[in-house]
Motif scaffolding. Structure first.
Motif, PDB file in Angstrom:
ATOM      1  N   SER A   1       0.847  -1.191   0.000  1.00  0.00           N
ATOM      2  CA  SER A   1       0.000   0.000   0.000  1.00  0.00           C
ATOM      3  C   SER A   1       0.878   1.235   0.000  1.00  0.00           C
ATOM      4  O   SER A   1       2.090   1.154   0.220  1.00  0.00           O
ATOM      5  N   CYS A   2       0.255   2.390  -0.247  1.00  0.00           N
ATOM      6  CA  CYS A   2       1.033   3.617  -0.360  1.00  0.00           C
ATOM      7  C   CYS A   2       1.340   4.194   1.004  1.00  0.00           C
ATOM      8  O   CYS A   2       1.863   5.292   1.087  1.00  0.00           O
TER       9      CYS A   2
ATOM     10  N   GLY B   1      -0.840   5.242   3.062  1.00  0.00           N
ATOM     11  CA  GLY B   1      -1.939   6.094   3.513  1.00  0.00           C
ATOM     12  C   GLY B   1      -2.841   5.346   4.463  1.00  0.00           C
ATOM     13  O   GLY B   1      -3.147   5.818   5.567  1.00  0.00           O
ATOM     14  N   CYS B   2      -3.246   4.136   4.071  1.00  0.00           N
ATOM     15  CA  CYS B   2      -4.128   3.338   4.914  1.00  0.00           C
ATOM     16  C   CYS B   2      -3.453   2.990   6.233  1.00  0.00           C
ATOM     17  O   CYS B   2      -4.094   2.971   7.280  1.00  0.00           O
TER      18      CYS B   2
ATOM     19  N   GLY C   1      -9.017  -0.177   2.750  1.00  0.00           N
ATOM     20  CA  GLY C   1      -8.632   0.690   1.643  1.00  0.00           C
ATOM     21  C   GLY C   1      -9.145   0.188   0.305  1.00  0.00           C
ATOM     22  O   GLY C   1      -9.271  -1.012   0.086  1.00  0.00           O
ATOM     23  N   THR C   2      -9.388   1.152  -0.587  1.00  0.00           N
ATOM     24  CA  THR C   2      -9.900   0.799  -1.909  1.00  0.00           C
ATOM     25  C   THR C   2      -8.936  -0.107  -2.668  1.00  0.00           C
ATOM     26  O   THR C   2      -9.348  -1.000  -3.393  1.00  0.00           O
ATOM     27  N   CYS C   3      -7.631   0.100  -2.461  1.00  0.00           N
ATOM     28  CA  CYS C   3      -6.644  -0.743  -3.125  1.00  0.00           C
ATOM     29  C   CYS C   3      -6.878  -2.211  -2.809  1.00  0.00           C
ATOM     30  O   CYS C   3      -6.855  -3.058  -3.690  1.00  0.00           O
TER      31      CYS C   3
ATOM     32  N   PHE D   1      -4.418   1.415  -8.867  1.00  0.00           N
ATOM     33  CA  PHE D   1      -3.355   0.559  -9.415  1.00  0.00           C
ATOM     34  C   PHE D   1      -3.938  -0.652 -10.138  1.00  0.00           C
ATOM     35  O   PHE D   1      -3.222  -1.610 -10.420  1.00  0.00           O
TER      36      PHE D   1
ATOM     37  N   GLY E   1     -12.463   3.202   0.758  1.00  0.00           N
ATOM     38  CA  GLY E   1     -12.025   4.555   1.096  1.00  0.00           C
ATOM     39  C   GLY E   1     -10.567   4.695   0.764  1.00  0.00           C
ATOM     40  O   GLY E   1      -9.828   3.727   0.863  1.00  0.00           O
ATOM     41  N   CYS E   2     -10.170   5.900   0.376  1.00  0.00           N
ATOM     42  CA  CYS E   2      -8.773   6.051  -0.046  1.00  0.00           C
ATOM     43  C   CYS E   2      -8.175   7.272   0.604  1.00  0.00           C
ATOM     44  O   CYS E   2      -8.134   8.313   0.019  1.00  0.00           O
ATOM     45  N   PRO E   3      -7.661   7.182   1.810  1.00  0.00           N
ATOM     46  CA  PRO E   3      -7.793   6.049   2.739  1.00  0.00           C
ATOM     47  C   PRO E   3      -9.099   6.147   3.516  1.00  0.00           C
ATOM     48  O   PRO E   3      -9.681   7.227   3.597  1.00  0.00           O
TER      49      PRO E   3
HETATM   50  S1  SF4 Z   1      -6.503   2.862  -0.725  1.00  0.00           S
HETATM   51 FE1  SF4 Z   1      -5.571   4.823  -1.136  1.00  0.00          FE
HETATM   52  S2  SF4 Z   1      -4.523   5.324   0.785  1.00  0.00           S
HETATM   53 FE2  SF4 Z   1      -4.967   3.139   0.856  1.00  0.00          FE
HETATM   54  S3  SF4 Z   1      -3.155   2.165   0.026  1.00  0.00           S
HETATM   55 FE3  SF4 Z   1      -4.546   2.470  -1.693  1.00  0.00          FE
HETATM   56  S4  SF4 Z   1      -3.915   4.411  -2.583  1.00  0.00           S
HETATM   57 FE4  SF4 Z   1      -3.024   4.308  -0.519  1.00  0.00          FE
END
Ligand code: SF4
Lengths: 339, 149
Positions: free
Chosen positions: B20-21, B23-24, B86-88, B95, B117-119
């Motif tokens: 993940s980035c 954020g979550c 998280g949406t990811c 992605f 949710g992002c995040p």
């Molecule tokens: S859902 Fe958004 S905040 Fe969470 S890992 Fe994916 S890109 Fe990052």
């Protein structure tokens, strides 16, 4: 007939003491978590959270890792808990004398205190995980660090009391109970005993493996270290052992430094029934245990960060050893009657 | 929602990042900070999957993490619950079409609760904990087993 009664009362007493220490230890853990949360401006988990945790752990599956040595892996939590419960048989609780007390029981207690750590070390090695091996090595380092100051504290004070009262049994909690150390020494000895109290409080933190001395289970570096593979029932056993350890170590400090009871004081003013006296003393003992646990565990673990291994060895072998040595000299001067 | 016979209000959580980035992950930590204080409900972050009841998985699963995620899932003792945060993790998110991904988390391990949710906000994560209680309670009623360990 009398012997049978004695054996019977010892067995029943052991069960009662075991149940008491487990329940009380878990409550102290709950209080510790609550105070730690309040110190961080949180609401924190309710006081009965440790009971919930244990009940949940007992419901979970106990995994046996493939490359673990199963009988050692499964028996070390039991050994750890059993040896701690055994120690309690030698320590007076409130005004109730120790179940198995007698001459030299301090030596037995000092040896039994090592066994939980050894059980954790052996359990860590037998789980067959690199993390737990590292944790077990660190637990060993911790063990040899705090053992020296601990032995210095207890033996010096026992020696002092034995010189003062040679007719009473040496190296026994009974003597400590009868003659509180603070009343038996003069000014220099008083300072020495004060230093010893600080040393033994810091030893307690390490013995409980709490922050800042929690290197064997540092969860951010080595993933809970020695406990990495333990789950379910086995981990619940270690959890209970940790709770009982708080009671045991506090009880040792109380027996050596604060063996005071409330009932003799109260009975000066109006007559107190024996059962009421015991109850008051046990409640007072619990109060003292909670105070010591908060000072030695909660305050330190909430306000400090984890030390490195070499720093911990330095703290115990250099700082606390020097402090104990000074206190020892003070008490020796006190014995020689310099002041 | 009424929580009567919950999983003893003691959830130990293990957090897995599968690419993940971050954020979550920060929002998960925010749920544990003094402001939201998830420990009120017995939520406790643990350092090893062996102690966990709940796996909090974030991020789209990268190829590198696929095997590791499966192993972490298998190491967790039953009964257990997986929360995709998280949406990811739920759908792949931005992605989605990357060459480097295996896909959303439920293509690798079974997911019980989805938090989009992002995040997602910390409140949403705490809501997922409540749903995890109910799920674990149901698993326990059925013999406490959800497909081996
Ligand atoms: S859902 Fe958004 S905040 Fe969470 S890992 Fe994916 S890109 Fe990052």
């Amino acid at each position: 007939m009398n012997e049978i009664f004695e054996i019977f009362s010892a067995v029943v007493g052991t069960f009662v003491l075991g149940a008491f220490s487990i329940l009380f230890g878990l409550s102290v853990k709950g209080i510790d978590r609550k105070i730690s949360a309040r110190m961080q401006w949180r609401i924190g988990s309710p006081l009965r959270q440790p009971f919930r945790d244990v009940r949940k752990l007992l419901l979970k599956e106990s995994v046996l890792p493939k490359n673990a040595v199963s009988w050692i892996y499964n028996s070390s939590p039991v050994i750890s808990l059993a040896s701690l419960l055994t120690i309690l048989l030698f320590i007076p609780i409130g005004s109730i004398p120790a179940l198995l007390g007698g001459s030299g029981d301090i030596i037995v207690v000092l040896y039994l205190l090592i066994i939980p750590s050894i059980a954790i070390i052996i359990g860590g090695y037998s789980s067959g995980s690199p993390f737990s091996s590292v944790g077990a090595q660190r637990e060993m380092v911790l063990l040899i660090s705090y053992e020296l100051p601990l032995a210095m504290v207890i033996f010096t004070l026992a020696w002092r009391l034995n010189i003062l009262y040679p007719s009473y049994s040496a190296l026994s909690f009974e003597t400590f109970q009868k003659f509180p150390i603070w009343n038996s020494v003069s000014f220099l000895g008083f300072i020495g005993a004060g230093i010893f109290l600080i040393v033994i409080l810091l030893v307690t933190t390490a013995e409980l493996a709490k922050v800042p001395f929690d290197i064997p289970e540092a969860e951010t570096e080595i993933a809970e270290g020695v406990y990495v593979e333990y789950s379910g029932r086995n981990y619940a056993m270690f959890y209970l052992a940790d709770a009982v350890k708080i009671v045991v170590l506090s009880a040792i400090i109380i027996a050596i430094f604060f063996p005071y009871n409330l009932s003799p004081l109260l009975s000066q003013y109006y007559p107190v029934a024996p059962w009421l006296g015991y109850t008051i003393d046990i409640l007072f003992f619990m109060f003292k245990t909670i105070i010591i646990a908060i000072i030695a565990m909660t305050f330190l673990r909430t306000s400090l960060a984890r030390l490195k291994i070499d720093q911990i060895v330095k703290v115990y072998w250099f700082h606390l050893f020097t402090a104990s040595l000074i206190a020892m000299i003070l008490i020796a001067l006190d014995t020689m009657g310099v002041f | 929602m009424k929580i009567k016979k919950v999983f003893d209000k003691s959830l130990w959580v293990f957090h897995v990042n599968t690419g993940s980035c971050n954020g979550c992950d920060i929002e998960i930590l925010a749920a544990l900070t003094p402001r939201y204080d998830a420990e009120r409900f017995g939520v406790h972050l643990v350092g090893t999957p062996r102690h966990a009841d709940v796996l909090l998985v974030t991020g789209p699963v990268t190829r590198d993490m696929e095997e590791k995620l499966k192993r972490i899932y298998e190491q967790t003792p039953a009964p257990k619950v997986v929360i995709a945060v998280g949406t990811c993790g739920v759908s792949g998110g931005v992605f989605y079409e990357s060459y480097n991904l295996v896909g959303p988390i439920d293509r690798v391990i079974p997911v019980d609760i989805y938090v989009p949710g992002c995040p997602p906000r910390p409140e949403a994560i705490i809501d997922a904990f409540v749903k995890a209680w109910l799920k674990l309670e149901k698993l326990r009623g059925e013999g406490g087993d959800d497909g081996g360990s």
